[in-house]
Design an enzyme around this catalytic site. Structure first.
Site, PDB file in Angstrom:
ATOM      1  N   HIS A  43       5.986   0.008   3.086  1.00 57.20           N
ATOM      2  CA  HIS A  43       5.370  -1.264   3.446  1.00 57.20           C
ATOM      3  C   HIS A  43       4.678  -1.844   2.224  1.00 57.20           C
ATOM      4  O   HIS A  43       4.521  -1.172   1.200  1.00 57.20           O
ATOM      5  CB  HIS A  43       4.348  -1.089   4.577  1.00 57.20           C
ATOM      6  CG  HIS A  43       3.213  -0.172   4.224  1.00 57.20           C
ATOM      7  ND1 HIS A  43       3.346   1.191   4.181  1.00 57.20           N
ATOM      8  CD2 HIS A  43       1.925  -0.437   3.887  1.00 57.20           C
ATOM      9  CE1 HIS A  43       2.190   1.742   3.835  1.00 57.20           C
ATOM     10  NE2 HIS A  43       1.311   0.775   3.643  1.00 57.20           N
ATOM     11  N   ALA A  44       4.264  -3.077   2.344  1.00 58.14           N
ATOM     12  CA  ALA A  44       3.455  -3.738   1.325  1.00 58.14           C
ATOM     13  C   ALA A  44       2.496  -4.668   2.057  1.00 58.14           C
ATOM     14  O   ALA A  44       2.526  -4.776   3.285  1.00 58.14           O
ATOM     15  CB  ALA A  44       4.333  -4.513   0.348  1.00 58.14           C
TER      16      ALA A  44
END
Length: 282
Positions: A68-69
């Site tokens: 994820h970011a």
């Protein structure tokens, strides 16, 4: 409430995917986000850069990476993808090698909380890791996920499998526990922070595991658990008694004035139990 099934459609699941290394493994999960209209290709680059900048803290359990970011313009809507690799790859984590990569793209830090809690419950079920690796089709995986959503945290077919790790003994309100809970009654519950690089993913898994241990100890009324990111954690540290996080994030945080306990397997109640016992000298 956004369910795990809502965020992970069948066409966002791919099994036995070839990958040369961790970057190509994340790229495979990112390509599914792009194909399903969840995010642009830029978000895949952001997920890879997150690991380059913060280390492999996204490998939250043996063989399981949660890519994820931060929410960004590259995210078109909140969604997830699921990739099972044909051969496991190394991320440089104590939980290597990785063969399951789940990717999350979120428009904000709140809409996916229920789905992450459902996924955490799924991973905490006895025998769940074997079942997730044994599915033959995306439809079978979706059936497991739908069962988790419908049962609100119970999966009878998986729960029948023997527990792989020993269940720690519960802590009752005696000795140190009584002192800690007594202090909580006079001044309110204390706070423990679970921290990840972006505050939208891995910290929620650790929060779920910690809350499960606190429930077993009967300490839930005395300890609040808050999932947050590295930037916010530094500001919130003065209001907390401890931080639980990965080794990589612990190095990033440095000295924040309160104990920072490192957890390698974010889904292990036994490991979290040990860290709490060390923290509270139980």
């Amino acid at each position: 409430m956004t369910s795990l099934s809502d965020l992970l459609p069948e066409d966002a699941i791919e099994l036995d995917v070839p990958a040369e290394d961790w970057r190509s493994a994340i790229a495979a999960a990112g390509s599914l986000l792009t194909a399903t209209g969840v995010a642009t290709a830029d978000y895949t680059d952001e997920m890879i850069r997150n690991v380059e900048d913060n280390g492999p803290y996204i490998v939250i359990a043996p063989g399981f990476a949660f890519a994820h970011a931060r929410p960004s313009p590259a995210v078109q809507r909140t969604g997830m993808s699921w990739v099972r690799l044909r051969e496991p790859v190394a991320f440089g984590s104590p939980n290597d090698p990785v063969d399951l990569v789940v990717a999350l793209a979120a428009t904000d830090s709140g809409v996916h909380t229920d789905a992450m809690a459902a996924l955490a419950r799924l991973l905490l079920e006895a025998g769940a890791d074997e079942r997730l690796r044994a599915v033959a089709t995306p439809g079978e995986l979706r059936a497991l996920i739908a069962g988790e959503d419908a049962a609100e945290g119970t999966m009878p077919s998986v729960a029948a499998t023997p527990v792989a790790e020993p269940e720690p003994e519960p802590v009752t309100e005696t000795g140190t526990a009584a002192t800690a809970s007594g202090a909580s009654r006079s001044s309110g519950p204390v706070t423990i922070l679970t921290v990840c690089g972006n505050g939208v993913g891995t910290s929620l898994f650790l929060k779920s595991t910690l809350e499960k241990v606190l429930t077993r100890w009967k300490w839930s009324p005395y300890v609040n658990v808050e999932a947050t990111d590295t930037i916010s954690a530094k500001g919130k540290a003065s209001e907390a008694v401890a931080i639980l996080t990965s080794g990589e994030i612990a190095k990033t945080l440095g000295d924040v004035g309160i104990p920072v306990e490192v957890v390698e397997n974010f889904t292990s109640t036994a490991e979290v139990d040990r860290r709490l016992r060390e923290l509270f000298d139980v």
